[in-house]
Design an enzyme around this catalytic site. Structure first.
Site, short mmCIF file in Angstrom:
data_model
loop_
_atom_site.label_atom_id
_atom_site.label_comp_id
_atom_site.label_asym_id
_atom_site.label_seq_id
_atom_site.Cartn_x
_atom_site.Cartn_y
_atom_site.Cartn_z
N THR A 1 40.73 53.87 91.23
CA THR A 1 41.48 52.52 91.49
C THR A 1 41.21 51.68 90.24
OG1 THR A 1 41.62 50.50 92.85
CG2 THR A 1 39.41 51.27 92.67
N LYS B 1 37.93 45.98 92.54
CA LYS B 1 38.83 44.89 92.24
C LYS B 1 40.24 45.72 91.87
CE LYS B 1 40.33 43.79 88.51
NZ LYS B 1 41.84 43.94 88.12
N GLU C 1 49.69 41.98 94.72
CA GLU C 1 49.98 40.70 94.06
C GLU C 1 51.33 40.34 94.84
OE1 GLU C 1 48.34 41.37 89.54
OE2 GLU C 1 50.29 42.04 90.12
#
Length: 406
Positions: free
Chosen positions: A190, A179, A277
């Site tokens: 990550t 994620k 995003e």
């Protein structure tokens, strides 16, 4: 929308790993937000964690537990990062481990906790505890897709990757989920990544494998230059594949395992950037001809972290002057500006430090309007090279982060 990111592919089950999820209402209702990954006995584990010195409580606890025990389960919650929460946060992380351990009839030190979400707020321990029984009733070797959904925060799609590889006469599975969409400039891994294999691997070899694979994948991505307080990457090896144990980092068996683990890591890492995003562009920055790999990485990251470069790409504006300016301020010891070349895909924009004679704005614009762009930089100083992946910076990125806690 993610940039050229397809839906989840087939995620092959890994013998010895079961995953269960729950909608515990940790921050939002009616969404998966709690995940348990159960590991068979004798599972080997390797992990890397954030270098952010304000690391989250679960990172501290996971490190402590991992130093003493092989894990029986991983516990992951979204909604609250449990970072910047002091001693109370540590107690919450340890309490959640103790409750899950009791349910699994193991020791609290055999649980590794992981959290993601808002920093600086205590997570609702009672909701996590109440959701654990549901996670356990849902445990299934085929639970990877649901778990990929259960670890999401601002991600718009779940992220997973899976491979099969032959080691000798045996088929080995490597499957993982990750994620991440914002606060992405990992400094070891990550935001959260969990990968499992049924390969038979010695513990020290497994740690070498994850460290090497991370340097080629998760440590080559950036969205906004921010290293999270909660970054963690875990590689589990259950040893169920039945091939002779891989006990050294030389030989074909290790090379094949490393290759496929790196493939899975890279697919997950690139998926994070593709789902960044507000992203509308997936950008590869490749720097060649450097004196060292570290010089090449400094140049690449300086370009990738420039808001001016990133917003130009969002506008599909081939503003090559911004790229030159970023190269010029990269923190490397030596730079011969008259040797620098810049390419957008196969279009030469700058040659020998100045605008290429054959370049036209129309050719640059045709490239920057594409959803995937390759930025090539030639330094003309040596033979080293490096490649990273990043995204553009859009209005939507600002909106998402402005409204993150609302």
């Amino acid at each position: 929308m993610p940039v050229n990111l397809p839906g989840l592919s087939i995620l092959h089950p890994v013998s010895g790993i079961r995953l269960g999820t729950a909608c515990a209402g940790i921050r939002k209702k009616d969404r998966r937000d709690l995940v348990v990954i159960e590991c068979a006995a004798e599972t080997r584990v390797a992990a890397t964690f954030t270098r952010n010195r304000f690391c989250a409580a679960p990172v501290t606890v996971a490190r402590e537990h991992l130093a003493r025990n092989a894990p029986r389960a991983l516990l992951i919650n979204t909604g609250f990062a449990n970072a910047g929460t002091g001693l109370a946060g540590l107690e919450d992380a340890r309490s959640s481990c103790a409750v899950l351990a009791q349910l699994l009839s193991c020791q609290a030190g055999e649980i590794l906790p992981f959290s993601t979400g808002v920093i600086g707020e205590r997570f609702p321990l009672a909701r996590i505890i109440s959701g654990l029984p549901t996670c356990l009733t849902q445990l299934d070797e085929n639970g990877w897709a649901e778990a990929a959904q259960g670890i999401m925060t601002t991600d718009t799609v779940p992220k997973g990757a899976s491979r099969k590889v032959s080691i000798g006469a045996h088929t080995v599975i490597v499957t993982g989920i990750a994620k991440g969409a914002g606060m992405i400039r990992p400094d070891m891994a990550t935001l959260l990544a969990f990968v499992a294999t049924d390969a038979v691997v010695a513990a020290d070899v497994l740690q070498t494998c994850i460290s090497t694979a991370i340097q080629r994948s998760f440590n080559r991505i950036t969205v906004d230059g921010d290293t999270s307080t909660n970054d963690a990457c875990v590689l589990l090896a259950t040893g169920r594949a039945g091939h002779p144990a891989i006990e050294r980092v030389e030989g074909e068996a290790y090379a094949e395992l490393l290759r496929v683990v790196t493939e899975v890591f890279t697919e997950l890492a690139q998926a994070v950037v593709r789902d960044a995003e507000g992203a509308t562009k997936f950008i590869t920055i490749e720097v060649r001809g450097g004196r060292s790999e570290s010089d090449c990485l400094e140049v690449a990251y300086t370009i990738a972290h420039s808001p001016l470069v990133k917003t130009a790409f969002f506008a599909s504006d081939p503003n090559w002057g911004r790229i030159l300016a970023a190269i010029g301020r990269a923190p490397i010891a030596q730079l011969d500006v008259n040797s620098v070349a810049v390419y957008l895909n196969d279009v030469c924009v700058v040659r020998d430090g100045a605008l290429d004679a054959g370049y036209t704005e129309a050719r640059g614009l045709a490239v920057t309007r594409l959803p995937e762009i390759h930025v090539g930089i030639e330094l003309g100083a040596g033979s080293a090279s490096a490649q990273i992946w990043t995204s553009d910076l859009s209005h939507e990125y600002v909106r998402i982060n402005a409204e993150y806690r609302s």
